[in-house]
Design an enzyme around this catalytic site. Structure first.
Site, PDB file in Angstrom:
ATOM      1  N   ARG A 163      -9.852   7.411  21.562  1.00 51.83           N
ATOM      2  CA  ARG A 163      -9.426   6.328  22.387  1.00 51.83           C
ATOM      3  C   ARG A 163      -8.985   8.000  23.255  1.00 51.83           C
ATOM      4  O   ARG A 163     -10.225   7.809  25.059  1.00 51.83           O
ATOM      5  CB  ARG A 163      -8.054   5.866  22.342  1.00 51.83           C
ATOM      6  CG  ARG A 163      -8.475   4.631  21.658  1.00 51.83           C
ATOM      7  CD  ARG A 163      -7.214   4.313  21.892  1.00 51.83           C
ATOM      8  NE  ARG A 163      -6.137   4.352  20.618  1.00 51.83           N
ATOM      9  CZ  ARG A 163      -5.531   4.279  19.911  1.00 51.83           C
ATOM     10  NH1 ARG A 163      -4.931   2.950  19.556  1.00 51.83           N
ATOM     11  NH2 ARG A 163      -5.268   4.596  18.557  1.00 51.83           N
ATOM     12  N   ASN A 202       0.894  -1.541   0.321  1.00 53.92           N
ATOM     13  CA  ASN A 202      -0.026   0.228  -0.212  1.00 53.92           C
ATOM     14  C   ASN A 202       1.133   1.236  -0.161  1.00 53.92           C
ATOM     15  O   ASN A 202       1.458   1.217   1.014  1.00 53.92           O
ATOM     16  CB  ASN A 202      -0.929   0.139   1.000  1.00 53.92           C
ATOM     17  CG  ASN A 202      -1.688   1.534   1.395  1.00 53.92           C
ATOM     18  OD1 ASN A 202      -1.955   2.020   0.342  1.00 53.92           O
ATOM     19  ND2 ASN A 202      -2.276   1.403   2.205  1.00 53.92           N
ATOM     20  N   GLY A 220     -12.802   2.866  10.940  1.00 58.39           N
ATOM     21  CA  GLY A 220     -12.024   3.023  12.380  1.00 58.39           C
ATOM     22  C   GLY A 220     -11.270   5.103  11.997  1.00 58.39           C
ATOM     23  O   GLY A 220     -12.520   5.774  12.144  1.00 58.39           O
ATOM     24  N   HIS A 248     -13.003   1.320   0.751  1.00 58.08           N
ATOM     25  CA  HIS A 248     -12.796   0.290   1.690  1.00 58.08           C
ATOM     26  C   HIS A 248     -13.375  -0.956   0.768  1.00 58.08           C
ATOM     27  O   HIS A 248     -13.676  -1.740   1.672  1.00 58.08           O
ATOM     28  CB  HIS A 248     -13.440   0.721   2.889  1.00 58.08           C
ATOM     29  CG  HIS A 248     -12.431   1.675   3.889  1.00 58.08           C
ATOM     30  ND1 HIS A 248     -14.071   2.238   4.303  1.00 58.08           N
ATOM     31  CD2 HIS A 248     -11.808   2.280   3.769  1.00 58.08           C
ATOM     32  CE1 HIS A 248     -13.696   3.703   5.071  1.00 58.08           C
ATOM     33  NE2 HIS A 248     -11.845   3.323   4.520  1.00 58.08           N
ATOM     34  N   ARG A 274      -2.527  -2.268  -3.550  1.00 57.61           N
ATOM     35  CA  ARG A 274      -4.470  -1.483  -3.015  1.00 57.61           C
ATOM     36  C   ARG A 274      -4.024   0.412  -4.060  1.00 57.61           C
ATOM     37  O   ARG A 274      -3.203   0.779  -4.320  1.00 57.61           O
ATOM     38  CB  ARG A 274      -3.821  -1.046  -2.324  1.00 57.61           C
ATOM     39  CG  ARG A 274      -4.994   0.020  -1.250  1.00 57.61           C
ATOM     40  CD  ARG A 274      -5.271  -0.261  -0.264  1.00 57.61           C
ATOM     41  NE  ARG A 274      -6.366   0.619   0.305  1.00 57.61           N
ATOM     42  CZ  ARG A 274      -6.760   1.107   1.783  1.00 57.61           C
ATOM     43  NH1 ARG A 274      -5.885   0.881   2.834  1.00 57.61           N
ATOM     44  NH2 ARG A 274      -7.886   1.237   1.317  1.00 57.61           N
ATOM     45  N   GLY A 284     -10.815   6.253   8.817  1.00 51.04           N
ATOM     46  CA  GLY A 284     -11.800   6.932   7.528  1.00 51.04           C
ATOM     47  C   GLY A 284     -12.954   5.758   8.466  1.00 51.04           C
ATOM     48  O   GLY A 284     -12.764   4.512   8.704  1.00 51.04           O
ATOM     49  N   ASP A 295      -8.674  11.250  17.354  1.00 46.00           N
ATOM     50  CA  ASP A 295      -8.479   9.645  17.845  1.00 46.00           C
ATOM     51  C   ASP A 295      -9.854   9.157  19.153  1.00 46.00           C
ATOM     52  O   ASP A 295     -10.146   9.920  20.229  1.00 46.00           O
ATOM     53  CB  ASP A 295      -7.469   9.177  18.911  1.00 46.00           C
ATOM     54  CG  ASP A 295      -7.755   7.785  18.857  1.00 46.00           C
ATOM     55  OD1 ASP A 295      -7.532   7.130  19.411  1.00 46.00           O
ATOM     56  OD2 ASP A 295      -5.859   6.940  18.373  1.00 46.00           O
ATOM     57  N   GLU A 332      -7.328  -6.296   4.979  1.00 47.61           N
ATOM     58  CA  GLU A 332      -6.961  -5.690   3.360  1.00 47.61           C
ATOM     59  C   GLU A 332      -5.986  -6.163   2.505  1.00 47.61           C
ATOM     60  O   GLU A 332      -5.994  -6.888   1.406  1.00 47.61           O
ATOM     61  CB  GLU A 332      -7.264  -4.490   3.397  1.00 47.61           C
ATOM     62  CG  GLU A 332      -8.563  -3.343   3.626  1.00 47.61           C
ATOM     63  CD  GLU A 332      -8.817  -2.692   4.150  1.00 47.61           C
ATOM     64  OE1 GLU A 332      -7.387  -1.968   5.774  1.00 47.61           O
ATOM     65  OE2 GLU A 332      -9.086  -1.649   3.368  1.00 47.61           O
ATOM     66  N   ARG A 380     -12.625  13.590   9.335  1.00 44.03           N
ATOM     67  CA  ARG A 380     -13.925  14.054   7.996  1.00 44.03           C
ATOM     68  C   ARG A 380     -15.486  14.155   8.762  1.00 44.03           C
ATOM     69  O   ARG A 380     -16.188  13.687   9.859  1.00 44.03           O
ATOM     70  CB  ARG A 380     -13.946  13.691   6.762  1.00 44.03           C
ATOM     71  CG  ARG A 380     -12.125  12.731   6.271  1.00 44.03           C
ATOM     72  CD  ARG A 380     -12.568  11.822   5.132  1.00 44.03           C
ATOM     73  NE  ARG A 380     -11.767  11.740   4.957  1.00 44.03           N
ATOM     74  CZ  ARG A 380     -11.171   9.967   4.454  1.00 44.03           C
ATOM     75  NH1 ARG A 380     -11.934   9.473   4.834  1.00 44.03           N
ATOM     76  NH2 ARG A 380     -10.011   9.413   4.118  1.00 44.03           N
ATOM     77  N   GLY A 410     -14.352  -0.061  15.639  1.00 38.28           N
ATOM     78  CA  GLY A 410     -15.025  -1.653  15.069  1.00 38.28           C
ATOM     79  C   GLY A 410     -14.052  -2.469  16.020  1.00 38.28           C
ATOM     80  O   GLY A 410     -14.991  -3.525  16.387  1.00 38.28           O
TER      81      GLY A 410
HETATM   82  P1  AMP Z   1      -7.917   2.443  11.552  1.00 43.51           P
HETATM   83  O1  AMP Z   1      -8.259   3.474  10.893  1.00 43.51           O
HETATM   84  O2  AMP Z   1      -8.835   1.139  11.360  1.00 43.51           O
HETATM   85  O3  AMP Z   1      -6.450   2.131  11.678  1.00 43.51           O
HETATM   86  O4  AMP Z   1      -8.613   3.059  12.646  1.00 43.51           O
HETATM   87  C1  AMP Z   1      -8.342   3.813  13.603  1.00 43.51           C
HETATM   88  C2  AMP Z   1      -8.672   4.341  15.112  1.00 43.51           C
HETATM   89  O5  AMP Z   1      -8.808   3.383  15.373  1.00 43.51           O
HETATM   90  C3  AMP Z   1      -7.746   5.016  16.068  1.00 43.51           C
HETATM   91  O6  AMP Z   1      -7.594   6.100  15.415  1.00 43.51           O
HETATM   92  C4  AMP Z   1      -9.030   5.389  17.267  1.00 43.51           C
HETATM   93  O7  AMP Z   1      -9.632   5.983  17.271  1.00 43.51           O
HETATM   94  C5  AMP Z   1      -9.295   3.521  16.655  1.00 43.51           C
HETATM   95  N1  AMP Z   1      -8.791   2.669  18.359  1.00 43.51           N
HETATM   96  C6  AMP Z   1      -7.452   1.887  17.772  1.00 43.51           C
HETATM   97  N2  AMP Z   1      -7.937   1.620  19.370  1.00 43.51           N
HETATM   98  C7  AMP Z   1      -8.623   1.441  19.807  1.00 43.51           C
HETATM   99  C8  AMP Z   1      -9.797   1.061  21.178  1.00 43.51           C
HETATM  100  N3  AMP Z   1      -8.654   0.585  21.333  1.00 43.51           N
HETATM  101  N4  AMP Z   1      -9.508   1.723  21.891  1.00 43.51           N
HETATM  102  C9  AMP Z   1     -11.034   2.900  20.947  1.00 43.51           C
HETATM  103  N5  AMP Z   1     -10.709   2.907  19.752  1.00 43.51           N
HETATM  104  C10 AMP Z   1      -9.579   2.522  19.198  1.00 43.51           C
END
Ligand code: AMP
Length: 396
Positions: free
Chosen positions: A280, A7, A205, A177, A88, A207, A278, A379, A236, A328
């Site tokens: 978290r 990617n 995530g 996605h 990708r 996105g 984020d 992916e 976004r 998720g």
């Molecule tokens: P992705 O784009 O799929 O890599 O997702 C990244 C996002 O997932 C991060 O910016 C967080 O907002 C969320 N994330 C990752 N780990 C956790 C966690 N343990 N609890 C809540 N959200 C999380």
């Protein structure tokens, strides 16, 4: 057979090397800050993560170092062992409904489609060129984020705008996605033991997009002409009234590019909470009672619930709802808040089973009208599978 799943972004290069068809991950990692100074890379092998600092002026230099690492770590003993490199590619327009072997025509078409994905397609092609020059013996395969959604019907993918915008300029919903939603579709067909399952895939995530799936195909999805459509995301906005744009330009004196940048990079969780993109950080602030964080979380959940309800009707009911991607897979509280709102549909969460993270799990109660799952997406393996398939077909 060894295959690389790749990617490439404008300054980054993520990779996973597989032994196929076993789908065994041999090594993975990422090069970052390529061409912009202070570049470094990380590799993960045998459960160990190593970070190394090294200047890379180009993707080609990064690929050369990747090859050195593969040799030094004993992943390969010669370059020819890598039989395929799967890339990708973000935008395949209406031209590609499936993955393709990359030849000059494909490069040309993907380059022309850069108009629809100016940040992604040119960067993806830089990756293609780098691997072509460093590993010329490997078959290069392109896997599009948009391809899975090419099964949407016109009534789903058209915007209610002048029809010639579609005919002349390709204005329509493309969706993204795709590899993630396709992975969920395949995995759910296996788990449920039926090919005609109705699945609502929630890729949330940084996105985020939802996809309504029937018979293993995308029926509808929440991202649109660009990835900034549908759900509220980390930074976004998702869906907004388009006339906000000239209004804010007039009020602030910002240029069109600046406002579009605000909608892509300064909105969503970050824009509403004023804290972070984020989830978290948002969860932590919610626990402390921060009002804007609470508001942003409510808005985030509400938009996902609305799309699930829409797709539930669009699919004529659902066999499963699936949570995947960073939020998720990891955020039990966000999943719980969403499922709580789905109670009128007879969907019920098993609180205990929901206390899971990053693992496949059924998290609904036995009497829930729709089963709810957490399925970690993959992916990279989808790219490796398609690449392997093309190599097999070529050798038959
Ligand atoms: P992705 O784009 O799929 O890599 O997702 C990244 C996002 O997932 C991060 O910016 C967080 O907002 C969320 N994330 C990752 N780990 C956790 C966690 N343990 N609890 C809540 N959200 C999380």
């Amino acid at each position: 057979m060894k295959i690389l799943s790749v990617n490439a972004g404008s300054s980054s290069l993520k990779f996973t090397a597989y032994e196929m068809p076993e789908e065994k991950v041999l090594i993975s990692g990422a090069f970052e800050r390529i061409g912009i100074g202070e570049s470094f890379y990380t590799i993960k092998i045998n459960g160990e993560k190593i970070k190394k600092e090294k200047e890379f002026a180009s993707h080609k230099e990064a690929v050369a170092t990747l090859i050195d690492e593969l040799l030094e770590n004993g992943v390969i003993s010669s370059l020819e062992e890598i039989e395929g490199v799967g890339h990708r590619l973000v935008h395949g327009g209406e031209k590609y409904a499936e993955s393709v072997v990359i030849d000059e025509d494909v490069v040309q078409t993907v380059s022309e489609l850069s108009e629809l994905a100016p940040l992604h397609n040119p960067a993806n092609l830089i990756g293609v060129e780098a691997f072509k020059s460093e590993i010329p013996s490997a078959l290069e395969v392109g896997c599009f984020d948009t391809a899975f959604h090419q099964t949407m019907r016109k009534k789903e993918f058209l915007y209610p705008v002048p029809y010639e915008w579609y005919e002349k300029y390709g204005v329509r919903k493309y969706g993204f996605h795709g590899m993630s939603h396709a992975y969920i579709a395949g995995r759910m067909a296996e788990i449920l033991g039926k090919e005609d399952a109705r699945v609502i895939s929630c890729h949330i995530g940084n996105g985020a997009s939802l996809c309504a799936i029937k018979d293993g195909k995308s029926v509808d999805t929440s991202m649109g002409f660009t990835p900034n459509a549908g759900l509220m995301m980390g930074t976004r906005s998702g869906d907004i009234d388009a006339t906000l744009i000239p209004f804010i330009m007039g009020k602030t004196g910002k240029s069109l590019d600046e406002v579009i940048n605000d909608l892509n990079k300064k909105s969503g969780y970050l824009g509403v909470s004023g804290i972070s993109s984020d989830s978290r950080d948002i969860e932590e602030a919610v626990e402390k009672g921060n009002e804007r964080a609470i508001l942003s979380q409510e808005m985030y959940v509400e938009r996902i619930v609305n799309y699930i309800a829409e797709y539930y009707l669009e699919l004529g009911g659902a066999d499963a709802i699936v949570f995947t991607a960073g939020v998720g897979e990891n955020s039990a509280s966000t999943r719980a808040q969403i499922i709580q709102c789905l109670e009128p549909l007879g969907i019920k969460l098993d609180e205990e089973k929901n206390q899971t993270r990053g693992k496949e799990a059924l998290i609904s109660t036995e009497d829930s009208k729709v089963q709810v799952y957490v399925i970690p997406t993959d992916e990279e393996v989808m790219i490796a599978r398609d690449t392997y398939r093309f190599i097999q077909e070529r050798t038959i």
